[in-house]
Design a protein around this motif. Structure first.
Motif, PDB file in Angstrom:
ATOM      1  N   ASN A   1       5.433 -32.495  21.097  1.00 23.13           N
ATOM      2  CA  ASN A   1       4.529 -33.180  22.010  1.00 23.13           C
ATOM      3  C   ASN A   1       4.523 -32.615  23.445  1.00 23.13           C
ATOM      4  O   ASN A   1       3.883 -33.172  24.335  1.00 23.13           O
ATOM      5  CB  ASN A   1       4.866 -34.684  22.072  1.00 23.13           C
TER       6      ASN A   1
ATOM      7  N   LYS B   1       2.621 -27.593  23.067  1.00 28.90           N
ATOM      8  CA  LYS B   1       2.718 -26.249  22.504  1.00 28.90           C
ATOM      9  C   LYS B   1       1.413 -25.805  21.849  1.00 28.90           C
ATOM     10  O   LYS B   1       0.922 -24.713  22.119  1.00 28.90           O
ATOM     11  CB  LYS B   1       3.873 -26.212  21.494  1.00 28.90           C
ATOM     12  N   SER B   2       0.859 -26.651  20.982  1.00 24.28           N
ATOM     13  CA  SER B   2      -0.395 -26.274  20.310  1.00 24.28           C
ATOM     14  C   SER B   2      -1.499 -26.065  21.337  1.00 24.28           C
ATOM     15  O   SER B   2      -2.294 -25.118  21.234  1.00 24.28           O
ATOM     16  CB  SER B   2      -0.845 -27.356  19.334  1.00 24.28           C
ATOM     17  N   SER B   3      -1.547 -26.942  22.328  1.00 28.95           N
ATOM     18  CA  SER B   3      -2.578 -26.809  23.361  1.00 28.95           C
ATOM     19  C   SER B   3      -2.425 -25.486  24.106  1.00 28.95           C
ATOM     20  O   SER B   3      -3.408 -24.817  24.418  1.00 28.95           O
ATOM     21  CB  SER B   3      -2.480 -27.955  24.373  1.00 28.95           C
TER      22      SER B   3
ATOM     23  N   ASP C   1      -1.190 -29.788  35.748  1.00 29.31           N
ATOM     24  CA  ASP C   1      -2.320 -30.557  36.300  1.00 29.31           C
ATOM     25  C   ASP C   1      -1.958 -32.021  36.537  1.00 29.31           C
ATOM     26  O   ASP C   1      -2.643 -32.731  37.263  1.00 29.31           O
ATOM     27  CB  ASP C   1      -3.532 -30.447  35.362  1.00 29.31           C
TER      28      ASP C   1
ATOM     29  N   SER D   1      -2.789 -26.457  30.256  1.00 30.39           N
ATOM     30  CA  SER D   1      -3.800 -26.222  29.219  1.00 30.39           C
ATOM     31  C   SER D   1      -5.100 -26.902  29.600  1.00 30.39           C
ATOM     32  O   SER D   1      -6.163 -26.573  29.075  1.00 30.39           O
ATOM     33  CB  SER D   1      -3.311 -26.753  27.879  1.00 30.39           C
TER      34      SER D   1
HETATM   35  P1  GDP Z   1       2.663 -30.157  20.683  1.00 30.71           P
HETATM   36  O1  GDP Z   1       3.207 -31.261  19.836  1.00 30.71           O
HETATM   37  O2  GDP Z   1       3.743 -29.569  21.526  1.00 30.71           O
HETATM   38  O3  GDP Z   1       1.897 -29.122  19.937  1.00 30.71           O
HETATM   39  O4  GDP Z   1       1.692 -30.844  21.755  1.00 30.71           O
HETATM   40  P2  GDP Z   1       0.097 -30.894  21.836  1.00 30.71           P
HETATM   41  O5  GDP Z   1      -0.469 -29.581  22.223  1.00 30.71           O
HETATM   42  O6  GDP Z   1      -0.419 -31.560  20.620  1.00 30.71           O
HETATM   43  O7  GDP Z   1      -0.069 -31.857  23.114  1.00 30.71           O
HETATM   44  C1  GDP Z   1       0.461 -33.159  23.174  1.00 30.71           C
HETATM   45  C2  GDP Z   1      -0.412 -34.013  24.096  1.00 30.71           C
HETATM   46  O8  GDP Z   1      -0.359 -33.531  25.428  1.00 30.71           O
HETATM   47  C3  GDP Z   1      -1.894 -33.998  23.713  1.00 30.71           C
HETATM   48  O9  GDP Z   1      -2.414 -35.281  23.945  1.00 30.71           O
HETATM   49  C4  GDP Z   1      -2.510 -32.986  24.671  1.00 30.71           C
HETATM   50  O10 GDP Z   1      -3.868 -33.237  24.958  1.00 30.71           O
HETATM   51  C5  GDP Z   1      -1.660 -33.190  25.911  1.00 30.71           C
HETATM   52  N1  GDP Z   1      -1.537 -31.940  26.709  1.00 30.71           N
HETATM   53  C6  GDP Z   1      -1.083 -30.758  26.283  1.00 30.71           C
HETATM   54  N2  GDP Z   1      -1.075 -29.840  27.274  1.00 30.71           N
HETATM   55  C7  GDP Z   1      -1.555 -30.463  28.382  1.00 30.71           C
HETATM   56  C8  GDP Z   1      -1.795 -30.047  29.744  1.00 30.71           C
HETATM   57  O11 GDP Z   1      -1.558 -28.901  30.151  1.00 30.71           O
HETATM   58  N3  GDP Z   1      -2.292 -31.002  30.601  1.00 30.71           N
HETATM   59  C9  GDP Z   1      -2.543 -32.280  30.202  1.00 30.71           C
HETATM   60  N4  GDP Z   1      -3.015 -33.127  31.119  1.00 30.71           N
HETATM   61  N5  GDP Z   1      -2.339 -32.700  28.929  1.00 30.71           N
HETATM   62  C10 GDP Z   1      -1.851 -31.811  28.031  1.00 30.71           C
END
Ligand code: GDP
Length: 195
Positions: free
Chosen positions: A33, A36-38, A145, A176
């Motif tokens: 969370n 990473k994917s973002s 951000d 992201s």
């Molecule tokens: P993962 O589990 O590490 O792959 O995380 P995700 O990419 O699914 O992101 C988890 C949550 O954080 C999602 O709701 C994204 O929209 C949010 N998120 C990820 N990166 C950013 C960022 O740079 N800025 C903001 N404001 N939200 C982010």
């Protein structure tokens, strides 16, 4: 880097399933969370190539992506789920160890942390784990951000101190949401392609 091609290659559980091609590889690691994917999707300018958050307890796989036929991203399972059984945590550690020991073409691990909060114990352990194996690390503090610009330096300092970041290891501010830091991260990656 201008992304002309970004392809999902394979989801692997064991080394025999890792792609055999010898492209320079960059693994992406971070607490689940963390974003990473973002970050992967931001880097390769795709909305949804990297799947978002795998659920705790689900089969943990390493997902490989081939970029422009010149490099590979390995999306490793997120760590630090709050409520996973010890067996899952052990399996994660074993899988990471196997991966890190077997990947000759691994150029660096991009370790993602959340700029808003001090690194967790899991973040600290991950960083130490990589240091232990002598693997180059690029630390990325994402969700910038969500913090006002005036506080960025203060938060970066906490990140640096709490991780006990070694001199020379890059720490990149990223978002992201705004793509801030994208060029800087690509620069760090490209610099390592021919090493
Ligand atoms: P993962 O589990 O590490 O792959 O995380 P995700 O990419 O699914 O992101 C988890 C949550 O954080 C999602 O709701 C994204 O929209 C949010 N998120 C990820 N990166 C950013 C960022 O740079 N800025 C903001 N404001 N939200 C982010």
């Amino acid at each position: 880097m201008i992304i002309k091609k970004a392809e999902f290659v394979i989801s692997a559980v064991k080394p025999t399933q890792y792609p055999e091609e010898a492209l320079p590889e960059f693994a992406l690691a971070g607490r689940s969370n963390v974003g990473k994917s973002s970050l992967i999707n931001t880097l390769i300018r795709r909305k949804n190539l990297a799947r978002t958050s795998s659920k705790p307890g689900k089969t943990q796989t390493i997902n490989f992506y081939r970029i422009n036929d010149v490099l590979c991203f390995a999306d490793v399972p997120g760590y630090g789920f709050a409520k996973v059984p010890k067996s899952v945590r052990n399996a994660w550690g074993k899988m990471m160890e196997t991966y890190l020991k077997n990947r000759e073409h691994l150029k660096a691990v991009i370790q993602i942390v959340d700029l808003r909060h001090p690194p967790t114990v899991d973040d600290q352990n991950m960083y130490q784990f990589l240091k232990h194996y002598g693997i180059p690390v690029i630390v990325v503090a994402t969700k910038a951000d969500k913090i006002s610009k005036g506080k960025w330096q203060q938060h970066l300092k906490v990140t640096r101190n709490e991780l006990n970041l070694h001199t020379g290891d890059p720490l990149i501010l990223f978002s992201s949401e705004t793509s801030y830091g994208k060029d800087e991260l690509w620069k760090e990656i490209e610099q390592r392609l021919d090493e």
